[in-house]
Design an enzyme around this catalytic site. Sequence first.
Site, PDB file in Angstrom:
ATOM      1  N   ASP A   1       3.800  -1.299  -7.608  1.00 60.02           N
ATOM      2  CA  ASP A   1       4.143  -0.757  -6.264  1.00 60.02           C
ATOM      3  C   ASP A   1       5.727  -0.379  -6.321  1.00 60.02           C
ATOM      4  O   ASP A   1       6.407  -1.301  -6.640  1.00 60.02           O
ATOM      5  CB  ASP A   1       3.482  -1.801  -5.236  1.00 60.02           C
ATOM      6  CG  ASP A   1       3.522  -1.211  -3.888  1.00 60.02           C
ATOM      7  OD1 ASP A   1       2.259  -1.015  -3.511  1.00 60.02           O
ATOM      8  OD2 ASP A   1       4.556  -0.800  -3.362  1.00 60.02           O
ATOM      9  N   ILE A   2       5.836   0.564  -5.729  1.00 56.19           N
ATOM     10  CA  ILE A   2       7.374   1.189  -5.645  1.00 56.19           C
ATOM     11  C   ILE A   2       8.052   0.084  -4.682  1.00 56.19           C
ATOM     12  O   ILE A   2       9.232  -0.012  -4.669  1.00 56.19           O
ATOM     13  CB  ILE A   2       7.328   2.504  -5.266  1.00 56.19           C
ATOM     14  CG1 ILE A   2       8.459   3.259  -5.531  1.00 56.19           C
ATOM     15  CG2 ILE A   2       6.803   2.670  -3.722  1.00 56.19           C
ATOM     16  CD1 ILE A   2       8.406   4.553  -5.482  1.00 56.19           C
TER      17      ILE A   2
ATOM     18  N   ASN B   1      -6.492  -2.214   1.800  1.00 55.22           N
ATOM     19  CA  ASN B   1      -6.511  -1.841   3.138  1.00 55.22           C
ATOM     20  C   ASN B   1      -7.356  -0.427   3.397  1.00 55.22           C
ATOM     21  O   ASN B   1      -7.554   0.350   2.641  1.00 55.22           O
ATOM     22  CB  ASN B   1      -5.166  -1.412   3.671  1.00 55.22           C
ATOM     23  CG  ASN B   1      -4.239  -2.641   3.717  1.00 55.22           C
ATOM     24  OD1 ASN B   1      -4.421  -3.922   4.066  1.00 55.22           O
ATOM     25  ND2 ASN B   1      -3.016  -2.433   2.779  1.00 55.22           N
TER      26      ASN B   1
ATOM     27  N   GLN C   1      -3.578   1.407   5.962  1.00 55.40           N
ATOM     28  CA  GLN C   1      -3.766   2.269   4.681  1.00 55.40           C
ATOM     29  C   GLN C   1      -2.834   3.241   4.849  1.00 55.40           C
ATOM     30  O   GLN C   1      -3.099   4.263   5.839  1.00 55.40           O
ATOM     31  CB  GLN C   1      -5.177   2.370   4.510  1.00 55.40           C
ATOM     32  CG  GLN C   1      -5.250   3.182   3.301  1.00 55.40           C
ATOM     33  CD  GLN C   1      -6.935   3.683   2.741  1.00 55.40           C
ATOM     34  OE1 GLN C   1      -7.692   3.712   3.635  1.00 55.40           O
ATOM     35  NE2 GLN C   1      -7.173   4.458   1.647  1.00 55.40           N
TER      36      GLN C   1
ATOM     37  N   HIS D   1      -7.548   1.930  -3.536  1.00 60.94           N
ATOM     38  CA  HIS D   1      -6.419   1.138  -4.315  1.00 60.94           C
ATOM     39  C   HIS D   1      -6.520  -0.347  -3.922  1.00 60.94           C
ATOM     40  O   HIS D   1      -6.771  -0.673  -2.723  1.00 60.94           O
ATOM     41  CB  HIS D   1      -4.974   1.607  -4.194  1.00 60.94           C
ATOM     42  CG  HIS D   1      -4.293   1.615  -2.743  1.00 60.94           C
ATOM     43  ND1 HIS D   1      -4.670   2.711  -1.907  1.00 60.94           N
ATOM     44  CD2 HIS D   1      -3.357   0.884  -2.066  1.00 60.94           C
ATOM     45  CE1 HIS D   1      -4.265   2.703  -0.849  1.00 60.94           C
ATOM     46  NE2 HIS D   1      -3.375   1.263  -0.939  1.00 60.94           N
TER      47      HIS D   1
ATOM     48  N   HIS E   1      -4.393  -3.838  -4.144  1.00 58.41           N
ATOM     49  CA  HIS E   1      -3.089  -4.546  -4.269  1.00 58.41           C
ATOM     50  C   HIS E   1      -3.242  -5.982  -5.107  1.00 58.41           C
ATOM     51  O   HIS E   1      -4.277  -6.667  -4.806  1.00 58.41           O
ATOM     52  CB  HIS E   1      -2.438  -4.855  -2.865  1.00 58.41           C
ATOM     53  CG  HIS E   1      -2.220  -3.460  -2.061  1.00 58.41           C
ATOM     54  ND1 HIS E   1      -0.798  -3.173  -2.048  1.00 58.41           N
ATOM     55  CD2 HIS E   1      -3.033  -2.894  -1.475  1.00 58.41           C
ATOM     56  CE1 HIS E   1      -0.937  -2.102  -1.260  1.00 58.41           C
ATOM     57  NE2 HIS E   1      -2.070  -1.860  -0.623  1.00 58.41           N
TER      58      HIS E   1
HETATM   59  P1  AMP Z   1      -1.618   0.723   1.444  1.00 63.97           P
HETATM   60  O1  AMP Z   1      -0.280   0.800   2.716  1.00 63.97           O
HETATM   61  O2  AMP Z   1      -2.446  -0.251   1.541  1.00 63.97           O
HETATM   62  O3  AMP Z   1      -2.087   2.315   1.696  1.00 63.97           O
HETATM   63  O4  AMP Z   1      -0.683   0.988   0.137  1.00 63.97           O
HETATM   64  C1  AMP Z   1      -0.051   1.906  -0.389  1.00 63.97           C
HETATM   65  C2  AMP Z   1       1.035   1.415  -1.344  1.00 63.97           C
HETATM   66  O5  AMP Z   1       1.597   2.384  -2.104  1.00 63.97           O
HETATM   67  C3  AMP Z   1       2.186   0.874  -0.531  1.00 63.97           C
HETATM   68  O6  AMP Z   1       2.237  -0.813  -0.898  1.00 63.97           O
HETATM   69  C4  AMP Z   1       3.326   1.468  -1.082  1.00 63.97           C
HETATM   70  O7  AMP Z   1       4.533   0.887  -1.601  1.00 63.97           O
HETATM   71  C5  AMP Z   1       2.795   2.111  -2.552  1.00 63.97           C
HETATM   72  N1  AMP Z   1       3.301   3.439  -3.097  1.00 63.97           N
HETATM   73  C6  AMP Z   1       3.378   4.448  -2.283  1.00 63.97           C
HETATM   74  N2  AMP Z   1       4.035   5.509  -3.189  1.00 63.97           N
HETATM   75  C7  AMP Z   1       4.093   4.903  -4.202  1.00 63.97           C
HETATM   76  C8  AMP Z   1       4.445   5.370  -5.689  1.00 63.97           C
HETATM   77  N3  AMP Z   1       4.907   6.465  -5.684  1.00 63.97           N
HETATM   78  N4  AMP Z   1       4.704   4.572  -6.607  1.00 63.97           N
HETATM   79  C9  AMP Z   1       3.999   3.310  -6.443  1.00 63.97           C
HETATM   80  N5  AMP Z   1       3.853   2.471  -5.224  1.00 63.97           N
HETATM   81  C10 AMP Z   1       3.675   3.723  -4.157  1.00 63.97           C
END
Ligand code: AMP
Length: 111
Positions: free
Chosen positions: A28-29, A84, A91, A97, A99
């Site tokens: 995760d970024i 989520n 979400q 996805h 986590h």
């Molecule tokens: P959610 O809020 O459950 O939809 O989770 C989305 C997740 O994607 C968040 O934890 C973000 O930090 C992660 N995310 C968004 N863009 C990227 C990316 N380019 N690379 C890695 N993780 C990302």
Amino acid sequence: MTIFKKIIDREIPADIVFEDDQCLAFRDISPQAPTHILVIPKKEISAVDALSEEDEALVGHIFLVIRKIAKDEGLSNGFRVVTNNGLLAGQTVPHLHFHLLGGRPLNWPPG
Ligand code: AMP
């Protein structure tokens, strides 16, 4: 097209830790724990509530991949898997996805 589809297609970079024909896992970024990895199906499914019967084996496969990654990351003392679904759950990316979080004590209940 979501940002995760772009990661699958290698249009944007990610720190990929696992890949096979069905799924992809990358860090995760914005990590919320020492280990914070997202495991996603390559199939474009928007969320849990968009799953269908034909995805049953795919979701089972993803959990076995999560188990393997947790082992590889040394999370033998515990980890959490979070998905989520929808607005109220927070979400932000409409591509299913999971986590994988670990490496620190995780509070319960979550926020
Ligand atoms: P959610 O809020 O459950 O939809 O989770 C989305 C997740 O994607 C968040 O934890 C973000 O930090 C992660 N995310 C968004 N863009 C990227 C990316 N380019 N690379 C890695 N993780 C990302």
